[in-house]
Design a protein around this motif. Structure first.
Motif, PDB file in Angstrom:
ATOM      1  N   VAL A   4       0.837  -1.201   0.000  1.00 15.06           N
ATOM      2  CA  VAL A   4       0.000   0.000   0.000  1.00 15.06           C
ATOM      3  C   VAL A   4       0.875   1.256   0.000  1.00 15.06           C
ATOM      4  CG1 VAL A   4      -1.731   1.358   1.239  1.00 15.06           C
ATOM      5  CG2 VAL A   4      -1.897  -1.137   1.190  1.00 15.06           C
ATOM      6  N   SER A   5       0.729   2.053  -1.036  1.00 12.57           N
ATOM      7  CA  SER A   5       1.321   3.383  -1.075  1.00 12.57           C
ATOM      8  C   SER A   5       0.254   4.320  -1.623  1.00 12.57           C
ATOM      9  CB  SER A   5       2.578   3.427  -1.957  1.00 12.57           C
ATOM     10  OG  SER A   5       3.094   4.742  -2.014  1.00 12.57           O
ATOM     11  N   ALA A   6      -0.625   4.758  -0.739  1.00 10.74           N
ATOM     12  CA  ALA A   6      -1.722   5.632  -1.152  1.00 10.74           C
ATOM     13  C   ALA A   6      -1.194   7.043  -1.377  1.00 10.74           C
ATOM     14  CB  ALA A   6      -2.822   5.622  -0.104  1.00 10.74           C
ATOM     15  N   LEU A   7      -1.926   7.792  -2.177  1.00  7.71           N
ATOM     16  CA  LEU A   7      -1.554   9.162  -2.510  1.00  7.71           C
ATOM     17  C   LEU A   7      -2.441  10.114  -1.713  1.00  7.71           C
ATOM     18  CD1 LEU A   7       0.442  10.523  -4.513  1.00  7.71           C
ATOM     19  CD2 LEU A   7      -1.500  10.766  -6.075  1.00  7.71           C
ATOM     20  N   VAL A   8      -1.817  10.964  -0.892  1.00  8.12           N
ATOM     21  CA  VAL A   8      -2.539  11.948  -0.093  1.00  8.12           C
ATOM     22  C   VAL A   8      -2.374  13.316  -0.744  1.00  8.12           C
ATOM     23  CG1 VAL A   8      -2.723  13.093   2.139  1.00  8.12           C
ATOM     24  CG2 VAL A   8      -2.223  10.653   2.029  1.00  8.12           C
ATOM     25  N   VAL A   9      -3.485  13.904  -1.177  1.00  9.08           N
ATOM     26  CA  VAL A   9      -3.464  15.222  -1.808  1.00  9.08           C
ATOM     27  C   VAL A   9      -4.133  16.209  -0.862  1.00  9.08           C
ATOM     28  CG1 VAL A   9      -4.108  16.591  -3.824  1.00  9.08           C
ATOM     29  CG2 VAL A   9      -3.589  14.145  -4.079  1.00  9.08           C
ATOM     30  N   GLN A  10      -3.346  17.123  -0.373  1.00  5.86           N
ATOM     31  CA  GLN A  10      -3.799  18.101   0.612  1.00  5.86           C
ATOM     32  C   GLN A  10      -4.043  19.436  -0.091  1.00  5.86           C
ATOM     33  OE1 GLN A  10      -3.642  17.091   3.956  1.00  5.86           O
ATOM     34  NE2 GLN A  10      -4.463  18.984   4.782  1.00  5.86           N
ATOM     35  N   ALA A  11      -5.206  20.026   0.121  1.00  8.78           N
ATOM     36  CA  ALA A  11      -5.498  21.346  -0.437  1.00  8.78           C
ATOM     37  C   ALA A  11      -5.295  22.411   0.629  1.00  8.78           C
ATOM     38  CB  ALA A  11      -6.933  21.413  -0.957  1.00  8.78           C
ATOM     39  N   GLY A  12      -4.770  23.556   0.221  1.00  9.02           N
ATOM     40  CA  GLY A  12      -4.707  24.700   1.119  1.00  9.02           C
ATOM     41  C   GLY A  12      -6.078  25.340   1.232  1.00  9.02           C
ATOM     42  N   THR A  13      -6.149  26.510   1.815  1.00  6.68           N
ATOM     43  CA  THR A  13      -7.426  27.214   1.887  1.00  6.68           C
ATOM     44  C   THR A  13      -7.648  27.999   0.597  1.00  6.68           C
ATOM     45  OG1 THR A  13      -8.682  28.959   2.977  1.00  6.68           O
ATOM     46  CG2 THR A  13      -6.289  29.053   3.230  1.00  6.68           C
ATOM     47  N   ALA A  14      -8.805  27.796   0.006  1.00  5.54           N
ATOM     48  CA  ALA A  14      -9.096  28.444  -1.274  1.00  5.54           C
ATOM     49  C   ALA A  14      -9.432  29.910  -1.109  1.00  5.54           C
ATOM     50  CB  ALA A  14     -10.241  27.720  -1.986  1.00  5.54           C
ATOM     51  N   THR A  15     -10.154  30.260  -0.041  1.00  9.86           N
ATOM     52  CA  THR A  15     -10.704  31.619   0.034  1.00  9.86           C
ATOM     53  C   THR A  15     -10.509  32.309   1.380  1.00  9.86           C
ATOM     54  OG1 THR A  15     -12.895  30.778   0.685  1.00  9.86           O
ATOM     55  CG2 THR A  15     -12.490  31.087  -1.677  1.00  9.86           C
ATOM     56  N   SER A  16     -10.036  31.625   2.389  1.00 10.29           N
ATOM     57  CA  SER A  16      -9.965  32.226   3.720  1.00 10.29           C
ATOM     58  C   SER A  16      -8.854  33.261   3.818  1.00 10.29           C
ATOM     59  CB  SER A  16      -9.723  31.138   4.779  1.00 10.29           C
ATOM     60  OG  SER A  16      -9.532  31.710   6.055  1.00 10.29           O
ATOM     61  N   SER A  17      -9.073  34.266   4.674  1.00 10.34           N
ATOM     62  CA  SER A  17      -8.017  35.230   4.990  1.00 10.34           C
ATOM     63  C   SER A  17      -7.027  34.641   5.985  1.00 10.34           C
ATOM     64  CB  SER A  17      -8.628  36.516   5.559  1.00 10.34           C
ATOM     65  OG  SER A  17      -9.405  36.232   6.720  1.00 10.34           O
ATOM     66  N   ARG A  18      -7.354  33.483   6.563  1.00 11.31           N
ATOM     67  CA  ARG A  18      -6.481  32.788   7.520  1.00 11.31           C
ATOM     68  C   ARG A  18      -5.590  31.811   6.777  1.00 11.31           C
ATOM     69  NH1 ARG A  18      -9.096  29.355  10.169  1.00 11.31           N
ATOM     70  NH2 ARG A  18      -7.959  29.306  12.140  1.00 11.31           N
ATOM     71  N   THR A  19      -4.596  32.325   6.071  1.00 14.15           N
ATOM     72  CA  THR A  19      -3.763  31.482   5.216  1.00 14.15           C
ATOM     73  C   THR A  19      -2.547  30.894   5.924  1.00 14.15           C
ATOM     74  OG1 THR A  19      -2.646  33.488   4.448  1.00 14.15           O
ATOM     75  CG2 THR A  19      -4.439  32.629   3.081  1.00 14.15           C
ATOM     76  N   ARG A  20      -2.290  31.302   7.168  1.00 11.92           N
ATOM     77  CA  ARG A  20      -1.136  30.811   7.927  1.00 11.92           C
ATOM     78  C   ARG A  20       0.151  31.117   7.157  1.00 11.92           C
ATOM     79  NH1 ARG A  20      -3.907  25.100  10.005  1.00 11.92           N
ATOM     80  NH2 ARG A  20      -5.733  26.107  10.922  1.00 11.92           N
ATOM     81  N   ASP A  21       0.966  30.119   6.841  1.00 13.04           N
ATOM     82  CA  ASP A  21       2.250  30.380   6.181  1.00 13.04           C
ATOM     83  C   ASP A  21       2.176  30.307   4.668  1.00 13.04           C
ATOM     84  OD1 ASP A  21       3.495  30.669   8.656  1.00 13.04           O
ATOM     85  OD2 ASP A  21       3.885  28.518   8.816  1.00 13.04           O
ATOM     86  N   SER A  22       1.004  30.034   4.112  1.00 15.01           N
ATOM     87  CA  SER A  22       0.870  29.858   2.662  1.00 15.01           C
ATOM     88  C   SER A  22      -0.166  30.815   2.109  1.00 15.01           C
ATOM     89  CB  SER A  22       0.471  28.414   2.339  1.00 15.01           C
ATOM     90  OG  SER A  22       1.432  27.511   2.834  1.00 15.01           O
ATOM     91  N   THR A  23      -0.119  30.996   0.800  1.00 15.05           N
ATOM     92  CA  THR A  23      -1.133  31.803   0.138  1.00 15.05           C
ATOM     93  C   THR A  23      -2.363  30.944  -0.143  1.00 15.05           C
ATOM     94  OG1 THR A  23      -1.519  33.297  -1.726  1.00 15.05           O
ATOM     95  CG2 THR A  23      -0.286  31.282  -2.186  1.00 15.05           C
ATOM     96  N   ASN A  24      -3.452  31.569  -0.588  1.00 13.13           N
ATOM     97  CA  ASN A  24      -4.634  30.811  -1.006  1.00 13.13           C
ATOM     98  C   ASN A  24      -4.278  29.914  -2.180  1.00 13.13           C
ATOM     99  OD1 ASN A  24      -5.962  33.721  -0.073  1.00 13.13           O
ATOM    100  ND2 ASN A  24      -7.048  31.928   0.667  1.00 13.13           N
ATOM    101  N   SER A  25      -4.954  28.778  -2.268  1.00  9.11           N
ATOM    102  CA  SER A  25      -4.609  27.824  -3.325  1.00  9.11           C
ATOM    103  C   SER A  25      -5.734  26.827  -3.540  1.00  9.11           C
ATOM    104  CB  SER A  25      -3.322  27.065  -2.971  1.00  9.11           C
ATOM    105  OG  SER A  25      -3.509  26.247  -1.836  1.00  9.11           O
ATOM    106  N   PHE A  26      -5.626  26.092  -4.636  1.00  7.18           N
ATOM    107  CA  PHE A  26      -6.471  24.922  -4.880  1.00  7.18           C
ATOM    108  C   PHE A  26      -5.700  23.978  -5.780  1.00  7.18           C
ATOM    109  CE2 PHE A  26      -7.521  27.554  -8.542  1.00  7.18           C
ATOM    110  CZ  PHE A  26      -7.683  26.640  -9.577  1.00  7.18           C
ATOM    111  N   ASN A  27      -6.182  22.750  -5.900  1.00  3.20           N
ATOM    112  CA  ASN A  27      -5.535  21.746  -6.740  1.00  3.20           C
ATOM    113  C   ASN A  27      -6.418  21.373  -7.921  1.00  3.20           C
ATOM    114  OD1 ASN A  27      -3.366  21.419  -4.863  1.00  3.20           O
ATOM    115  ND2 ASN A  27      -4.649  20.052  -3.644  1.00  3.20           N
TER     116      ASN A  27
END
Length: 274
Positions: free
Chosen positions: A206-229
């Motif tokens: 088993v080697s599953a693929l984990v795809v994590q999305a950032g926040t698309a629209t929130s002003s609470r972006t933490r250390d990253s900018t808004n994003s989507f996949n």
């Protein structure tokens, strides 16, 4: 081939209004076959916040598959939190907490991992595992099988958020990967990332693929900018584009490609420009 736009952590009531129009235009230009939203539609699970989120989602391409997140459960209203945690979600968004989209090429199944007893963490239970298996195990091998949760099945090795991995992740991975469901979409951490579960979970074959999305629209972006996949899925091949907000538009800043063999997903090469 199917294309899937993956958004997460909208957090209506804490959105950056500047990103809403450009995100809408970009998604319509990309013309995905499915838009997935992996939870946290709202900041505090209030009815008006859900209404604003749904009003915006109705302007995006369809079909859509949406699951709730921990922010979609009331935080301060103790009565609602424990007796009717997703009442507003069910009333405004959907009563279906395990949505699905299945055609002859992809099968995407959502799972609600939000729980009232914890403020941030999530969990997948035995009943949910068996429900997903019931939907996916009988499908042909060539169908790409995708699970959508709010809480991640894995986090990057250097992350300090290991306590946010969904409860019973290892057991669920074994059961779901046995059906070929080894593409896992999630949000929650406000960070875009793609990784292999084999680095954390030593599960034979088993080697599953984990795809994590950032926040698309929130002003609470933490250390990253808004994003989507944007995912492009073919039998035994997946490409993941990460679109980052530049201040005026969402621009693709990189593509990661993966090929599937008898041991799961491995780093591959992109087929070319898109």
């Amino acid at each position: 081939m199917r294309t899937l736009a993956h958004l997460s952590d909208l957090h209506f009531d804490r959105v950056d209004p500047a990103v809403l129009g450009p995100l809408r235009r970009k998604l319509h230009a990309l013309e995905p076959d499915l838009v997935v939203v992996s939870g946290d539609l709202t900041q505090r699970a209030r009815r008006k916040q859900f209404e604003a989120a749904v009003e915006y989602l109705e302007t995006l391409p369809r079909p859509q598959l949406v699951v709730p997140g921990n922010h979609d459960i009331p935080l301060y209203n103790v009565f609602k939190r424990f007796l009717a945690p997703l009442a507003n979600y069910k009333s405004v968004v959907s009563t279906d907490l395990s949505p699905e989209f299945i055609d002859d090429e992809i099968a995407v199944v959502g799972v609600n991992t939000a729980r009232a007893l914890v403020f941030k963490g999530g969990r997948i239970n035995e009943k949910q595992m068996e429900a997903v298996r019931g939907k996916l195990c009988g499908l042909p091998q060539h169908v790409s099988k995708v699970i959508v949760t709010h809480h991640p099945f894995d986090v990057p090795k250097e992350s300090d958020e290991e306590d946010q991995i969904v409860g019973r992740a290892c057991k669920a991975l074994k059961k779901l990967a046995d059906c070929g469901a080894d593409v896992l979409l999630s949000g929650h951490l406000h960070e875009a990332n793609v990784g292999h579960t084999a680095e954390r979970y030593r599960i034979a074959g088993v080697s599953a693929l984990v795809v994590q999305a950032g926040t698309a629209t929130s002003s609470r972006t933490r250390d990253s900018t808004n994003s989507f996949n944007l995912l492009r899925l073919e039998p035994r091949h997946i490409e993941v584009d990460t679109y980052l907000w530049t201040g005026s538009d969402f621009i693709c800043r990189g593509t990661e490609a993966y090929d599937h063999d008898d041991h799961g997903w491995k780093n591959g090469s992109a087929h070319g420009p898109h």
